[in-house]
Design a protein around this motif. Structure first.
Motif, short mmCIF file in Angstrom:
data_model
loop_
_atom_site.label_atom_id
_atom_site.label_comp_id
_atom_site.label_asym_id
_atom_site.label_seq_id
_atom_site.Cartn_x
_atom_site.Cartn_y
_atom_site.Cartn_z
N LEU A 1 0.85 -1.19 0.00
CA LEU A 1 0.00 0.00 0.00
C LEU A 1 0.89 1.24 0.00
O LEU A 1 1.80 1.36 0.83
CB LEU A 1 -0.90 0.02 1.25
N HIS A 2 0.61 2.13 -0.95
CA HIS A 2 1.45 3.33 -1.08
C HIS A 2 0.57 4.56 -0.93
O HIS A 2 -0.46 4.67 -1.59
CB HIS A 2 2.11 3.32 -2.46
N THR B 1 1.45 -9.12 4.60
CA THR B 1 1.02 -10.40 4.04
C THR B 1 -0.27 -10.80 4.74
O THR B 1 -0.51 -10.43 5.89
CB THR B 1 2.07 -11.51 4.22
N LEU B 2 -1.09 -11.55 4.01
CA LEU B 2 -2.38 -11.95 4.55
C LEU B 2 -2.34 -13.41 4.94
O LEU B 2 -1.72 -14.23 4.26
CB LEU B 2 -3.46 -11.73 3.49
N ASP B 3 -3.00 -13.71 6.01
CA ASP B 3 -2.99 -15.07 6.52
C ASP B 3 -4.14 -15.86 5.91
O ASP B 3 -5.29 -15.69 6.27
CB ASP B 3 -3.14 -15.01 8.05
N GLU C 1 -12.21 -0.61 -1.59
CA GLU C 1 -12.23 0.25 -0.40
C GLU C 1 -10.82 0.73 -0.05
O GLU C 1 -10.62 1.90 0.30
CB GLU C 1 -12.85 -0.53 0.76
N LEU C 2 -9.85 -0.19 -0.17
CA LEU C 2 -8.46 0.21 0.12
C LEU C 2 -7.98 1.26 -0.89
O LEU C 2 -7.30 2.21 -0.53
CB LEU C 2 -7.53 -1.01 0.06
N VAL D 1 -2.83 0.41 -4.35
CA VAL D 1 -2.70 -0.97 -3.87
C VAL D 1 -2.00 -1.82 -4.93
O VAL D 1 -2.38 -1.79 -6.10
CB VAL D 1 -4.10 -1.60 -3.62
N ARG D 2 -0.98 -2.55 -4.52
CA ARG D 2 -0.36 -3.52 -5.43
C ARG D 2 -0.42 -4.90 -4.78
O ARG D 2 -0.09 -5.04 -3.59
CB ARG D 2 1.09 -3.12 -5.70
#
Ligand code: ADP
Ligand code: ASP
Ligand code: MG
Length: 456
Positions: free
Chosen positions: A319-320, A358-360, A379-380, A386-387
């Motif tokens: 996220l930038h 990282t997502l779990d 939404e993000l 978002v990448r």
């Protein structure tokens, strides 16, 4: 024999390969009969059956494919039934379950109801529990199958239901405990029910968790996880031929291993055991004489390097946002959005204007639905760029005092010279050092680390 005269109570869980067919079930039944303390048996679906049920729940599965899947499931069940000699009571129950599977699969063609999916996913465990009790009876033991939905109360979050601990204890006292005096009770792992009686599931691999939850509710002395390996190894023995079993490991270390991908234990298994200080044993139902691993509150040795684990199929979100620069609240907003979409964040690193996390995926549900929804990404995107990167694997070195022992990083990174390490997390936990690498390189990274840390 009364329950009081049983010196201690064990709950034993047998995974999919351990109840794959009649012969495998026989081996497991011998393990139960050899230990009169084991009064509750929790079984998974026979190997492959849950995968086939998951395929049945998928929208893209055609009617023809569904028929073929149901035939495959039936063939596994009928092979066991034949070897049991087709007792009429067992045959009637299995036929009933198989026709229920067909009905549910047809219903899913009309509705994408998650409740119907869970009802369908639970049928593998329904079959194996009926068979396992029959195998025990055939060997002269007094045993019955018990519908776990009477006691394993959860919320209504289908596909990944949350157990309601106090309710489970109360229901187990009422409905399960009185049955244990004079027989072995065989019940289903992975399955629960909400307060309305709707079937729920705990997420893939959830049978280990079921066993621990029932052990907690019954205040058992031990949980035995019988699988296809003789304990928890220094890494997945399929990845490193020189991996060796760990005789004794602490709750903390085992929890880290499970969380970071050692499939031998479902990550939540340790929680109930820790709450009640119940020791957990992991062993092989194929070779019980080899012993296995004891997971305990206190252990004799706490080495710096205990194991290496890997979790594949990781997603990295980058996220930038220029808003981050010397500002407040950006992370709070991001995390609130992720929480709203029930995303559990795993690792995180930050820079001036970027956050990488990282997502779990262990948080994903039983029918394997992905984590990243369009709604979440949109939404993000409203407050940052978002990448998304996929195809990554998280490798974790697990042990003790990792963050406070000199030389750990040198030993880990000296063998990783030729690999691109995408992200590093170290310092938050004394028990792990994590690196994110390309999934295609994960096996080699594990091999190199295992050799350097455990085979030198
Ligand atoms: P079950 O069906 O009995 O629940 P699983 O397939 O879920 O069995 O878990 C057992 C598997 O876990 C083993 O066959 C092994 O390949 C894998 N595994 C991954 N990491 C480890 C580890 N550190 N020690 C032992 N087994 C591991
Ligand atoms: N049968 C379920 C699965 O395959 C639960 C389990 O085996 O633990 O995920
Ligand atoms: Mg498992």
């Amino acid at each position: 024999m009364s329950l009081e005269s049983v010196v201690s109570l064990n709950v034993a869980k047998f995974g999919g390969t351990s109840v794959a067919d009649y012969d495998a079930m026989q081996r497991c039944a011998d393990i139960i009969i050899a230990n009169p303390q084991t009064r509750v048996v929790v079984v998974s679906a026979s190997s492959g059956v849950t995968n086939q049920l998951v395929a049945l729940t998928q929208a893209e599965t055609s009617v023809e494919e569904s028929k073929a899947l149901i035939k495959k499931i039936a063939s596994i069940q009928y092979q066991i039934l034949d070897k049991l000699g087709n007792p009429s009571d067992v045959a009637a129950r299995i036929d009933h379950i198989l026709s229920h599977i067909s009905t549910l699969s047809e219903r899913l063609k009309l509705t994408r109801s998650k409740a119907v999916m869970d009802e369908l996913l639970s049928q593998g465990e329904m079959c194996s529990s009926v068979f396992f009790a029959a195998v025990l009876r055939e060997k002269g033991a007094s045993a019955s199958a018990f519908d776990v939905r009477q006691v394993l109360r959860t919320d209504s979050h289908h596909g990944r239901a949350e157990p309601q601990i106090e309710m489970i204890a109360e229901l187990a006292k009422q409905h399960l405990e009185p049955l244990l005096c004079d027989q072995v009770i065989v019940t289903q792992g992975f399955v629960g029910a909400d307060s309305e009686g709707n079937t729920t599931t705990l997420g893939r691999g959830g049978s280990d968790y079921s066993a621990a939850l029932l052990a907690e509710a019954l205040q058992a002395d031990a949980v035995e996880i019988w699988t296809d390996v003789a304990g928890i190894y220094t890494t997945d023995p399929r990845l490193a031929p020189n991996a060796r079993p760990i005789p004794e490991i602490s709750f903390n270390e085992a929890a880290e291993m499970a969380t970071f991908g050692a499939k031998v234990l479902h990550p939540a298994t340790i929680l109930p055991a820790v709450r009640q200080k119940i020791q957990v044993f992991v062993g092989s139902s194929w070779a019980p004489e080899q012993g296995g691993t004891w997971i305990r509150h206190q252990v004799k040795s706490e080495p710096v390097y205990r194991a290496v684990a890997v979790r594949r199929d990781q997603t990295l979100l980058n996220l930038h946002s220029l808003q981050m620069l010397h500002a407040q609240g950006f992370l709070a907003e991001t995390f609130a959005t992720l929480a709203k979409h029930k995303i559990s964040v795993d690792l995180i690193t930050t820079s001036e204007v970027n956050v990488a996390l990282t997502l779990d995926k262990t948080g994903s549900d039983s029918s394997g639905q992905g984590l990243l929804s369009e709604a979440l990404l949109q939404e993000l995107s409203q407050h940052c760029r978002v990448r998304v990167e996929e195809g990554l694997a998280l490798v974790a070195v697990i042990g003790n005092n990792i963050a406070s022992t000199a030389g750990v990083c040198r030993r880990v990174f000296e063998v990783l010279e030729t690999y691109n390490v995408r992200m590093i997390c170290q310092g938050a936990s004394p028990h792990n050092l994590c690196i994110l690498v390309d999934e295609a390189e994960a096996a080699n990274v594990i091999g190199a680390l295992h050799e350097n840390l455990f085979e030198a």
